[in-house]
Design a protein around this motif. Structure first.
Motif, PDB file in Angstrom:
ATOM      1  N   THR A  52       0.847  -1.185   0.000  1.00 45.17           N
ATOM      2  CA  THR A  52       0.000   0.000   0.000  1.00 45.17           C
ATOM      3  C   THR A  52       0.887   1.241   0.000  1.00 45.17           C
ATOM      4  OG1 THR A  52      -1.678  -1.179   1.248  1.00 45.17           O
ATOM      5  CG2 THR A  52      -1.815   1.216   1.273  1.00 45.17           C
ATOM      6  N   LEU A  53       0.563   2.187  -0.872  1.00 41.66           N
ATOM      7  CA  LEU A  53       1.381   3.396  -0.980  1.00 41.66           C
ATOM      8  C   LEU A  53       0.991   4.401   0.095  1.00 41.66           C
ATOM      9  CD1 LEU A  53       1.386   3.888  -4.860  1.00 41.66           C
ATOM     10  CD2 LEU A  53       3.118   2.798  -3.434  1.00 41.66           C
ATOM     11  N   PRO A  54       1.968   5.195   0.543  1.00 41.06           N
ATOM     12  CA  PRO A  54       1.652   6.259   1.504  1.00 41.06           C
ATOM     13  C   PRO A  54       0.713   7.280   0.865  1.00 41.06           C
ATOM     14  CG  PRO A  54       4.038   6.061   1.168  1.00 41.06           C
ATOM     15  CD  PRO A  54       3.379   5.148   0.210  1.00 41.06           C
ATOM     16  N   ARG A  55      -0.042   7.977   1.695  1.00 49.68           N
ATOM     17  CA  ARG A  55      -0.978   9.024   1.238  1.00 49.68           C
ATOM     18  C   ARG A  55      -0.466  10.383   1.689  1.00 49.68           C
ATOM     19  NH1 ARG A  55      -5.335   6.675  -1.775  1.00 49.68           N
ATOM     20  NH2 ARG A  55      -5.397   4.539  -1.091  1.00 49.68           N
ATOM     21  N   ALA A  56      -0.773  11.379   0.870  1.00 47.69           N
ATOM     22  CA  ALA A  56      -0.380  12.754   1.185  1.00 47.69           C
ATOM     23  C   ALA A  56      -1.319  13.687   0.419  1.00 47.69           C
ATOM     24  CB  ALA A  56       1.074  12.990   0.787  1.00 47.69           C
ATOM     25  N   HIS A  57      -0.990  14.973   0.394  1.00 48.55           N
ATOM     26  CA  HIS A  57      -1.775  15.958  -0.363  1.00 48.55           C
ATOM     27  C   HIS A  57      -0.844  16.896  -1.119  1.00 48.55           C
ATOM     28  CE1 HIS A  57      -4.803  14.663   2.597  1.00 48.55           C
ATOM     29  NE2 HIS A  57      -5.633  14.885   1.603  1.00 48.55           N
ATOM     30  N   VAL A  58      -1.328  17.356  -2.254  1.00 51.72           N
ATOM     31  CA  VAL A  58      -0.619  18.353  -3.052  1.00 51.72           C
ATOM     32  C   VAL A  58      -1.572  19.529  -3.214  1.00 51.72           C
ATOM     33  CG1 VAL A  58       0.420  18.873  -5.297  1.00 51.72           C
ATOM     34  CG2 VAL A  58       0.700  16.599  -4.298  1.00 51.72           C
ATOM     35  N   ARG A  59      -1.051  20.728  -2.987  1.00 56.84           N
ATOM     36  CA  ARG A  59      -1.838  21.954  -3.182  1.00 56.84           C
ATOM     37  C   ARG A  59      -1.254  22.692  -4.380  1.00 56.84           C
ATOM     38  NH1 ARG A  59      -4.551  24.263   1.299  1.00 56.84           N
ATOM     39  NH2 ARG A  59      -3.622  26.263   0.777  1.00 56.84           N
ATOM     40  N   LEU A  60      -2.125  22.981  -5.352  1.00 53.87           N
ATOM     41  CA  LEU A  60      -1.694  23.648  -6.580  1.00 53.87           C
ATOM     42  C   LEU A  60      -2.445  24.960  -6.734  1.00 53.87           C
ATOM     43  CD1 LEU A  60      -2.412  20.299  -7.726  1.00 53.87           C
ATOM     44  CD2 LEU A  60      -0.403  21.175  -8.858  1.00 53.87           C
ATOM     45  N   SER A 170       3.259  27.945 -11.974  1.00 54.68           N
ATOM     46  CA  SER A 170       2.414  28.055 -10.774  1.00 54.68           C
ATOM     47  C   SER A 170       3.063  27.329  -9.595  1.00 54.68           C
ATOM     48  CB  SER A 170       1.033  27.451 -11.028  1.00 54.68           C
ATOM     49  OG  SER A 170       0.333  28.208 -11.982  1.00 54.68           O
ATOM     50  N   PRO A 171       2.886  27.876  -8.372  1.00 56.86           N
ATOM     51  CA  PRO A 171       3.474  27.248  -7.189  1.00 56.86           C
ATOM     52  C   PRO A 171       2.704  25.994  -6.747  1.00 56.86           C
ATOM     53  CG  PRO A 171       2.322  29.257  -6.573  1.00 56.86           C
ATOM     54  CD  PRO A 171       2.265  29.168  -8.066  1.00 56.86           C
ATOM     55  N   VAL A 172       3.443  25.113  -6.103  1.00 56.35           N
ATOM     56  CA  VAL A 172       2.908  23.841  -5.612  1.00 56.35           C
ATOM     57  C   VAL A 172       3.385  23.659  -4.173  1.00 56.35           C
ATOM     58  CG1 VAL A 172       2.948  21.333  -5.956  1.00 56.35           C
ATOM     59  CG2 VAL A 172       3.055  22.856  -7.944  1.00 56.35           C
ATOM     60  N   GLU A 173       2.536  23.059  -3.332  1.00 53.84           N
ATOM     61  CA  GLU A 173       2.930  22.714  -1.964  1.00 53.84           C
ATOM     62  C   GLU A 173       2.605  21.249  -1.719  1.00 53.84           C
ATOM     63  OE1 GLU A 173       0.987  25.195   0.920  1.00 53.84           O
ATOM     64  OE2 GLU A 173       1.454  27.024  -0.178  1.00 53.84           O
ATOM     65  N   PHE A 174       3.449  20.597  -0.910  1.00 54.43           N
ATOM     66  CA  PHE A 174       3.209  19.212  -0.516  1.00 54.43           C
ATOM     67  C   PHE A 174       2.837  19.182   0.957  1.00 54.43           C
ATOM     68  CE2 PHE A 174       6.662  17.789  -3.752  1.00 54.43           C
ATOM     69  CZ  PHE A 174       5.758  17.899  -4.791  1.00 54.43           C
ATOM     70  N   GLU A 175       1.928  18.307   1.303  1.00 54.07           N
ATOM     71  CA  GLU A 175       1.566  18.065   2.700  1.00 54.07           C
ATOM     72  C   GLU A 175       1.739  16.580   2.983  1.00 54.07           C
ATOM     73  OE1 GLU A 175      -2.539  19.198   2.907  1.00 54.07           O
ATOM     74  OE2 GLU A 175      -2.130  21.311   2.554  1.00 54.07           O
ATOM     75  N   GLY A 176       2.574  16.259   3.962  1.00 57.51           N
ATOM     76  CA  GLY A 176       2.719  14.863   4.366  1.00 57.51           C
ATOM     77  C   GLY A 176       3.744  14.057   3.603  1.00 57.51           C
ATOM     78  N   VAL A 177       4.687  14.706   2.916  1.00 55.92           N
ATOM     79  CA  VAL A 177       5.717  13.949   2.194  1.00 55.92           C
ATOM     80  C   VAL A 177       7.127  14.181   2.741  1.00 55.92           C
ATOM     81  CG1 VAL A 177       4.417  13.817   0.049  1.00 55.92           C
ATOM     82  CG2 VAL A 177       6.053  15.659   0.366  1.00 55.92           C
ATOM     83  N   SER A 178       7.302  15.156   3.609  1.00 54.40           N
ATOM     84  CA  SER A 178       8.649  15.506   4.070  1.00 54.40           C
ATOM     85  C   SER A 178       9.335  14.372   4.819  1.00 54.40           C
ATOM     86  CB  SER A 178       8.606  16.775   4.934  1.00 54.40           C
ATOM     87  OG  SER A 178       7.794  16.546   6.071  1.00 54.40           O
ATOM     88  N   ASN A 179       8.563  13.479   5.439  1.00 57.01           N
ATOM     89  CA  ASN A 179       9.182  12.395   6.207  1.00 57.01           C
ATOM     90  C   ASN A 179       9.318  11.098   5.396  1.00 57.01           C
ATOM     91  OD1 ASN A 179       6.469  11.884   6.069  1.00 57.01           O
ATOM     92  ND2 ASN A 179       6.271  11.185   8.178  1.00 57.01           N
ATOM     93  N   LEU A 180       8.979  11.132   4.113  1.00 51.97           N
ATOM     94  CA  LEU A 180       9.078   9.928   3.272  1.00 51.97           C
ATOM     95  C   LEU A 180      10.473   9.783   2.691  1.00 51.97           C
ATOM     96  CD1 LEU A 180       5.690  10.059   1.349  1.00 51.97           C
ATOM     97  CD2 LEU A 180       6.272   8.669   3.337  1.00 51.97           C
ATOM     98  N   ARG A 181      10.974   8.565   2.679  1.00 53.26           N
ATOM     99  CA  ARG A 181      12.276   8.268   2.093  1.00 53.26           C
ATOM    100  C   ARG A 181      12.100   8.047   0.597  1.00 53.26           C
ATOM    101  NH1 ARG A 181      14.710   2.948   2.187  1.00 53.26           N
ATOM    102  NH2 ARG A 181      16.640   3.193   1.066  1.00 53.26           N
ATOM    103  N   ILE A 182      12.933   8.679  -0.204  1.00 56.13           N
ATOM    104  CA  ILE A 182      12.870   8.515  -1.657  1.00 56.13           C
ATOM    105  C   ILE A 182      13.976   7.556  -2.072  1.00 56.13           C
ATOM    106  CG2 ILE A 182      12.978   9.679  -3.887  1.00 56.13           C
ATOM    107  CD1 ILE A 182      12.174  12.271  -2.422  1.00 56.13           C
ATOM    108  N   ASP A 183      13.575   6.409  -2.629  1.00 55.89           N
ATOM    109  CA  ASP A 183      14.554   5.429  -3.104  1.00 55.89           C
ATOM    110  C   ASP A 183      15.034   5.808  -4.492  1.00 55.89           C
ATOM    111  OD1 ASP A 183      14.178   3.997  -0.785  1.00 55.89           O
ATOM    112  OD2 ASP A 183      12.946   2.450  -1.709  1.00 55.89           O
ATOM    113  N   PRO A 184      16.331   5.520  -4.785  1.00 53.72           N
ATOM    114  CA  PRO A 184      16.839   5.804  -6.141  1.00 53.72           C
ATOM    115  C   PRO A 184      16.191   4.925  -7.188  1.00 53.72           C
ATOM    116  CG  PRO A 184      18.597   4.950  -4.693  1.00 53.72           C
ATOM    117  CD  PRO A 184      17.328   4.991  -3.911  1.00 53.72           C
TER     118      PRO A 184
END
Length: 184
Positions: A52-60, A170-184
């Motif tokens: 199951t993938l993590p959930r977050a929000h994007v504000r555009l 246009s600007p974009v904001e992320f909510e709930g992704v700062s603590n996610l690890r990004i794999d190469p």
């Protein structure tokens, strides 16, 4: 003594009857058991079941100053990025998939095994829209790109970006992704 012997014989015969009935119920069937299928490991296969993938929000922010919040599944691993939106038959408005890459570079997306049209929004490392591919045609191996580097990519239902007035820059904001690890 005779009574205890009789009782013992009765109990013994009851036990033997029970054992015979149990053995008859467990006789091997004429059909061999079905072989156990190993789990599907090809992330592009229709029957692949991933985590199951993590959930977050994007504000555009749109061209008129309005803000649109999209609930997203986050693809931050190589497998989840490769799988993307494959095999999905619907995609509700207000929902999306956010792809996180380890660094900004030229990103290209194709629609292999993707069954629905999507808008592909490319986002720079400094959280601005680098460009939009509108209504990408399903089931195509054609690479879609905007010719500018991006670190993040947001997929939403086809036609949504135009409908809400999103524009390059246009600007974009992320909510709930700062603590996610990004794999190469």
């Amino acid at each position: 003594m005779k009574t205890s012997r009789r009782l013992g014989l009765v109990l013994l015969s009851l036990a033997l009857c029970a054992c015979q009935q149990e053995a008859q119920g467990r006789q091997p069937s004429s059909t061999p058991p079905a072989p156990v299928k190993p789990p599907v490991t090809d992330v592009t296969a229709k029957d692949y079941v991933g985590p199951t993938l993590p959930r977050a929000h994007v504000r555009l922010k749109d061209a008129f100053g309005g803000v649109h919040r999209v609930e997203v599944e986050v693809a931050a691993t190589r497998d989840s990025r490769e799988r993307g939106m494959m095999w999905r038959t619907e995609f509700a408005e207000g929902k999306g998939m956010l792809f996180l890459f380890p660094q900004e570079s030229m990103q290209g997306f194709w629609m292999r095994n993707t069954l629905i049209p999507l808008d592909i929004i490319f986002i720079t490392a400094d959280l601005r829209i680098a460009g939009i591919v509108s209504r990408a045609v399903p089931r195509s191996m054609e690479t879609r790109s905007v010719g500018a580097p991006s670190q993040y990519v947001l997929e939403v239902p086809g036609g949504w970006a135009e409908k809400v007035g999103l524009r390059k820059g246009s600007p974009v904001e992320f909510e709930g992704v700062s603590n996610l690890r990004i794999d190469p």
